[in-house]
Design a protein around this motif. Sequence first.
Motif, mmCIF file in Angstrom:
data_model
loop_
_atom_site.group_PDB
_atom_site.id
_atom_site.type_symbol
_atom_site.label_atom_id
_atom_site.label_comp_id
_atom_site.label_asym_id
_atom_site.label_seq_id
_atom_site.Cartn_x
_atom_site.Cartn_y
_atom_site.Cartn_z
ATOM 1 N N ALA A 102 0.806 -1.223 0.000
ATOM 2 C CA ALA A 102 0.000 0.000 0.000
ATOM 3 C C ALA A 102 0.836 1.269 0.000
ATOM 4 N N VAL A 103 2.033 1.217 0.567
ATOM 5 C CA VAL A 103 2.879 2.397 0.680
ATOM 6 C C VAL A 103 4.254 2.088 0.108
ATOM 7 N N ASP A 104 4.732 2.955 -0.762
ATOM 8 C CA ASP A 104 6.085 2.816 -1.296
ATOM 9 C C ASP A 104 7.074 3.056 -0.158
ATOM 10 N N PRO A 105 7.974 2.117 0.110
ATOM 11 C CA PRO A 105 8.953 2.320 1.190
ATOM 12 C C PRO A 105 9.742 3.614 1.051
ATOM 13 N N ALA A 106 9.941 4.078 -0.187
ATOM 14 C CA ALA A 106 10.682 5.322 -0.392
ATOM 15 C C ALA A 106 9.977 6.511 0.235
ATOM 16 N N ALA A 107 8.653 6.422 0.384
ATOM 17 C CA ALA A 107 7.893 7.518 0.980
ATOM 18 C C ALA A 107 8.126 7.626 2.480
ATOM 19 N N LEU A 108 8.703 6.590 3.076
ATOM 20 C CA LEU A 108 8.908 6.567 4.520
ATOM 21 C C LEU A 108 10.327 6.949 4.926
ATOM 22 N N VAL A 109 11.231 7.000 3.964
ATOM 23 C CA VAL A 109 12.617 7.340 4.282
ATOM 24 C C VAL A 109 12.706 8.817 4.664
ATOM 25 N N GLY A 110 13.200 9.072 5.867
ATOM 26 C CA GLY A 110 13.308 10.448 6.340
ATOM 27 C C GLY A 110 12.018 11.032 6.862
ATOM 28 N N ALA A 111 11.010 10.196 7.077
ATOM 29 C CA ALA A 111 9.706 10.689 7.509
ATOM 30 C C ALA A 111 9.707 11.083 8.986
ATOM 31 N N THR A 112 8.733 11.898 9.355
ATOM 32 C CA THR A 112 8.510 12.307 10.736
ATOM 33 C C THR A 112 7.212 11.684 11.229
ATOM 34 N N VAL A 113 7.228 11.164 12.438
ATOM 35 C CA VAL A 113 6.047 10.540 13.030
ATOM 36 C C VAL A 113 5.456 11.470 14.077
ATOM 37 N N VAL A 114 4.171 11.696 13.993
ATOM 38 C CA VAL A 114 3.462 12.526 14.966
ATOM 39 C C VAL A 114 2.402 11.654 15.625
ATOM 40 N N ARG A 115 2.541 11.465 16.927
ATOM 41 C CA ARG A 115 1.614 10.626 17.676
ATOM 42 C C ARG A 115 0.959 11.440 18.791
ATOM 43 N N PRO A 116 -0.249 11.045 19.174
ATOM 44 C CA PRO A 116 -0.828 11.650 20.377
ATOM 45 C C PRO A 116 -0.115 11.106 21.605
ATOM 46 N N ASP A 117 -0.097 11.879 22.674
ATOM 47 C CA ASP A 117 0.465 11.381 23.917
ATOM 48 C C ASP A 117 -0.330 11.951 25.088
ATOM 49 N N GLU A 118 0.135 11.676 26.289
ATOM 50 C CA GLU A 118 -0.608 12.078 27.476
ATOM 51 C C GLU A 118 -0.686 13.591 27.624
ATOM 52 N N THR A 119 0.284 14.304 27.078
ATOM 53 C CA THR A 119 0.296 15.754 27.231
ATOM 54 C C THR A 119 -0.467 16.466 26.116
ATOM 55 N N ASP A 120 -0.636 15.808 24.983
ATOM 56 C CA ASP A 120 -1.314 16.444 23.858
ATOM 57 C C ASP A 120 -1.992 15.375 23.010
ATOM 58 N N ALA A 121 -3.259 15.128 23.297
ATOM 59 C CA ALA A 121 -3.996 14.079 22.603
ATOM 60 C C ALA A 121 -4.340 14.463 21.167
ATOM 61 N N GLU A 122 -4.231 15.740 20.827
ATOM 62 C CA GLU A 122 -4.593 16.213 19.489
ATOM 63 C C GLU A 122 -3.378 16.622 18.662
ATOM 64 N N ARG A 123 -2.198 16.241 19.095
ATOM 65 C CA ARG A 123 -0.973 16.680 18.418
ATOM 66 C C ARG A 123 -0.977 16.290 16.945
ATOM 67 N N HIS A 124 -1.351 15.069 16.640
ATOM 68 C CA HIS A 124 -1.334 14.595 15.259
ATOM 69 C C HIS A 124 -2.394 15.294 14.417
ATOM 70 N N VAL A 125 -3.546 15.586 15.034
ATOM 71 C CA VAL A 125 -4.601 16.286 14.312
ATOM 72 C C VAL A 125 -4.162 17.724 14.006
ATOM 73 N N GLU A 126 -3.548 18.384 14.986
ATOM 74 C CA GLU A 126 -3.080 19.748 14.776
ATOM 75 C C GLU A 126 -2.000 19.802 13.713
ATOM 76 N N ALA A 127 -1.230 18.724 13.589
ATOM 77 C CA ALA A 127 -0.200 18.682 12.551
ATOM 78 C C ALA A 127 -0.826 18.747 11.156
#
Length: 255
Positions: A102-127
Motif C-alpha cells: 500500500a505504501v512505497d517504502p521510499a515515501a517513509l525514508v526520512g519521515a517524521t512521526v506525529v503521535r498523540p500522547d498524554e500531554t497532547d492528545a490532538e498533536r497529530h490532528v493539529e499537525a
Amino acid sequence: MRSGVCDDMDGEDLTELLRLRHDVLGALADDPRPRHELVDALPDSKSTVYKGLSQLQEAGLVVRDDDGFRPTLFGTVALARYDALADTARFGDMLADVPGDAVDPAALVGATVVRPDETDAERHVEAVWTLLGDAERARAVAPVVSPGYVARFRELLDAGLTAELVLPESVAASLRDEYPDELAAISERAALYETTAPVPFGVLVTEGARPQMAIELRDGPLVSGLITNDTPAAIRWAEATVDRFRTNAVRLDAP
C-alpha cells in the motif's frame, strides 16, 4: 577471505555487526580519520573501538589508507540501509495493519512521526491543520470526515486554499444523509469526489512554499498517528496515490 570481505557473512551477521559497530562506522562516514582520533571522538573504550575497527575491516565495510580509516562503498551502502531500517522501525506498529504493497517504502525514508500522547492528545490532528494552513493547494483521500472540522476547513478555503478531496462511498453517503449543510458548504469551495474503492488510510499532499505529504493512520474512527514527509519521493508517491483514487471517482455536487 576475498577482496577484504568475509565470505561466510550473511545478512543476519551483517545486521548484527552494524548494530554493534554502528557508532564506529557512522563516525568514519562523517569524517574518515586515524584510529587514535576515532578513539577521542567516541565514548567507547580504546579496546572496544579497536575491536570494532577490526571487525568492520574484516567484513569489508572499512578500509585503511594513508589518512586513516574510511568506509568502503559497501560500508556506505550498508550503513544507509541499516539507518533506513532503524528509522522505519519508529512507526512499525502504525503500519502493522496496512497492506504490504500500500505504501512505497521510499515515501517513509526520512519521515517524521506525529503521535498523540498524554500531554497532547490532538498533536497529530493539529499537525494536519498546520500542513493545510501552510499550503496553497491540498489534495487528499480522506477515509473519515468529522463534521466538527468543517468550519475550520471552510476558514482555510475562505483564506484562499484550494482543495480536492476523495471520499469513500460510505462517508459521502453519511454526509448526504446526516450533514447535508456541511456537505454543501464544502462542495461550494472544494472539489469533492466519491470512490467505491476501499480506503485503508488517509493521504494528503500539499502544494506551496513547502510541499509535503502526510499519511493519516486510523484505529477505527480515531486517528492513531500521522506520518509526514517532504522528500520528492514521498510527494510523488502521495500524488500518485491521490491520482489513483481520483481516476475512478465520481464528482459530488453540492446538495
